[in-house]
Design an enzyme around this catalytic site. Structure first.
Site, PDB file in Angstrom:
ATOM      1  CB  CYS A 180      -8.219 -44.698  33.669  1.00  0.00           C
ATOM      2  SG  CYS A 180      -6.511 -44.275  33.260  1.00  0.00           S
ATOM      3  CB  CYS A 218      14.072 -45.933  96.662  1.00  0.00           C
ATOM      4  SG  CYS A 218      12.318 -45.567  96.776  1.00  0.00           S
ATOM      5  CG  HIS A 228       8.593 -42.349  99.230  1.00  0.00           C
ATOM      6  ND1 HIS A 228       8.533 -43.731  99.283  1.00  0.00           N
ATOM      7  CD2 HIS A 228       9.848 -42.047  98.796  1.00  0.00           C
ATOM      8  CE1 HIS A 228       9.698 -44.231  98.893  1.00  0.00           C
ATOM      9  NE2 HIS A 228      10.514 -43.236  98.603  1.00  0.00           N
ATOM     10  CB  CYS A 283      24.554 -12.211  60.565  1.00  0.00           C
ATOM     11  SG  CYS A 283      23.873 -11.367  59.148  1.00  0.00           S
ATOM     12  CB  CYS A 335      23.940 -40.697  50.560  1.00  0.00           C
ATOM     13  SG  CYS A 335      25.482 -40.204  51.300  1.00  0.00           S
ATOM     14  CB  CYS A 349      -4.074 -41.384  29.897  1.00  0.00           C
ATOM     15  SG  CYS A 349      -4.132 -42.819  30.994  1.00  0.00           S
ATOM     16  CG  HIS A 396      21.275  -9.019  61.826  1.00  0.00           C
ATOM     17  ND1 HIS A 396      22.588  -9.397  61.602  1.00  0.00           N
ATOM     18  CD2 HIS A 396      21.027  -9.299  63.137  1.00  0.00           C
ATOM     19  CE1 HIS A 396      23.111  -9.866  62.719  1.00  0.00           C
ATOM     20  NE2 HIS A 396      22.189  -9.825  63.663  1.00  0.00           N
TER      21      HIS A 396
END
Lengths: 88, 42, 455
Positions: C285, C65, C79, C146, C264, C329, C412
């Site tokens: 431009c 079902c 149901h 840690c 990679c 440029c 820590h």
């Protein structure tokens, strides 16, 4: 029509956006923690954890605890998406 | 009647309801799980 | 014995039990693994009223079902009149019995339903120990380690790293097979200890080997001084890549040299590498011939004066006029100050963001910035991508936070990570605790790990 609208929201990924945004807001409000604490208090005080009984007590209070800000922001976001859909 | 406002409100109510029911479900199962494993846990 | 006699009846009958566990395992895998959109469409839309998320929605567990019904409209309850009484909550995978009108709890069999054992098998061999199958495995602090354990936990619970090592991605190729001389073997050992097989000698063989290995390769990590977790992450990722190249080197001697593609294919680059487009544009431009594409494994973001993560990212990607830049440029031959902008050309499945909390002053002093930076559970990166259309969304889900508390020298590190079950756990060296999503958002983040959720 309502079901179609929701289905379209899901298809477009916007339902997920609404849900994520609401979730983030509720977290910022600390709402989920409060609902969790309320649930644990209710379970401990009645010393039983029948889901249906606990839910009947918790759901109305939890809905009350949603900030108006969060409601308004989320409704605005949903309406914006719905306006789009209605137009198209 | 199906208006943008009513549908928006329903969608928000559905979402909130499912989030609340998710929290209550998890907490009630966790409580029963702990009770089953450690009957006299405080 | 569970809290529900109806499910106990089902599990008492061998055939019924296998069928039921098979169905439950399939539904649970869907609930835990499917994309949000698929879950909304297939698991959270009621088949009767077609409403989405109308309270909890349940997926029927009766043989064959596929009904999905909602709680608020009472449709799954209806149901059950056909005798189908067990449903799985599509949001959290919990089983609900509509006879007991309650969730099922305390049923160990359900917890191991993901294991493909049929009842005949389960009587002959002992099921894998449930101890440590969930990856919750603390790492003892062996003297200011840690910074290592917070990074190791972040990698151990990274979906891609976890999947690759648990599928023997390294083990089946490594010629060394020695955790004390190969970092990938050491990480492989830690991950296998994490998910179920304890080493005969002692619990922390993997971590000790990784420590030894790290010290051999990089002396800086030896000793008791506090190190930087971000540096250790870069060291570890680079080492995993080198081990991959070493293995492939052996393969390439045998095989025809594969076409050296830019990207990679090692687990590190395929999980963490993105590409930044660094464009220098002529204001006259719009010539952008001096654009460069640079690969990155993480982004380092300034936090000074920023309140949220989006502020930091906006600042990182902001267009800025370069003044002290000798620019000429090539197209229009002008020499006006060019505009520089960084945009993301390619995003990685896992996005690592470093919040620059440690500042090295010109006086040689090191200071730590403790400013709180708000970060979201869901991050949309679309606006930072090259030519990012505002309509598309590229949503990342927060999967881990490495936090630093204390000062530069006496600090820590801890890690808060979301496991496959969706729950959040805080890893503080050998201590592990459950935390809520709110607690996560209050952390003083140093490294943020986001995993792509939806494009």
């Amino acid at each position: 029509l309502k079901a179609q609208i929701q289905s379209y929201l899901v298809e477009s990924g916007n339902y997920e956006k609404i849900s994520n945004a609401l979730n983030d807001k509720l977290l910022q409000d600390g709402w989920a923690d409060k609902v969790r604490d309320l649930t644990m208090q209710e379970i401990r005080s009645s010393n039983q954890a029948n889901y249906k009984d606990v839910l009947e007590k918790i759901e109305p209070q939890a809905l009350e605890m949603v900030s108006q800000n969060t409601r308004d922001d989320t409704l605005a976001q949903i309406k914006a998406f719905l306006e789009d859909i209605v137009e198209t | 009647e199906c208006t943008v406002d009513s549908v928006s409100q329903d969608i928000l109510d559905n979402l909130l309801s499912s989030m609340i029911q998710d929290i209550v479900a998890k907490e009630s199962v966790k409580f029963k799980q702990l009770k089953a494993r450690y009957p006299d846990y405080k | 014995m569970s809290s529900c006699k109806h499910i106990d009846l089902v599990l008492a009958d061998d055939l019924e039990r296998d069928r039921f566990l098979g169905e439950y395992a399939a539904v649970k895998r869907f609930v835990l693994r499917a994309s949000t959109r698929d879950k909304l469409q297939c698991g959270m839309t009621c088949h009767t009223c077609r409403e989405v998320c109308r309270g909890a929605t349940f997926i029927c567990l009766s043989g064959g079902c596929t009904y999905v019904g909602c709680w608020n409209g009472g449709h799954f309850q209806e149901h059950t009149q056909g005798g189908h009484r067990l449903g799985v909550n599509a949001q959290n995978g919990l089983v609900f019995c509509f006879e007991c009108v309650d969730y099922v709890a305390g049923c160990e069999t359900l917890d191991i339903a993901g294991v493909p054992w049929d009842s005949a098998m389960s009587k002959q061999v002992s099921l894998p120990t449930s101890l440590r199958r969930d990856g919750l495995y603390g790492l003892l602090n062996l003297g200011s380690t840690c910074f290592m354990s917070s990074i190791l936990q972040s990698l151990i619970h990274n979906t891609y790293i976890q999947y690759w090592f648990l599928n023997s991605g390294h083990a089946r190729r490594c010629a060394l097979r020695d955790p004390s001389s190969c970092i990938s073997c050491a990480l492989d050992r830690i991950i296998s200890e994490c998910y179920g097989s304890l080493s005969e000698r002692n619990d922390h063989a993997g971590f000790l080997s990784l420590l030894t290995c790290s010290w051999k390769i990089n002396q800086n990590f030896a000793g008791y001084s506090q190190q930087d977790a971000h540096e250790f992450l870069q060291f570890l990722l680079n080492q995993l890549h080198c081990d991959y190249k070493r293995e492939r080197q052996v393969d390439e001697d045998k095989e025809v040299r594969s076409s050296s593609s830019q990207l990679c294919h090692c687990i590190v680059h395929s999980s963490f590498q993105g590409t930044l487009r660094s464009s220098i544009v002529c204001p006259e431009c719009q010539d952008d011939s001096k654009t460069m594409l640079d690969p990155f494994l993480d982004l380092s973001l300034d936090i000074k004066g920023q309140r949220t993560l989006y502020d930091c990212l906006d600042s990182f990607h902001r267009r800025e006029q370069l003044h002290d830049f000798d620019y000429h440029c090539p197209r229009c031959q002008t020499s006006r100050d060019p505009i520089k902008q960084l945009t993301i050309e390619r995003l990685a499945p896992t996005l690592v963001l470093q919040l620059k909390r440690f500042e090295h002053l010109t006086s040689g002093q090191n200071v730590k910035l403790n400013d709180p930076v708000q970060f979201p559970l869901h991050l949309d990166m679309s606006r930072y991508c090259t030519g990012g259309e505002p309509t598309t969304s590229i949503v990342y889900r927060l999967s881990g936070v490495v936090s630093h508390s204390g000062t530069v020298n006496e600090g820590h590190y801890t890690a808060v990570l979301q496991l496959n079950s969706g729950e959040w756990f805080k890893f503080n060296d050998s201590m592990i605790s459950v935390v809520s999503a709110e607690d996560v958002l209050r952390e003083q983040a140093y490294l943020l790990l986001y995993t792509v959720e939806q494009v």
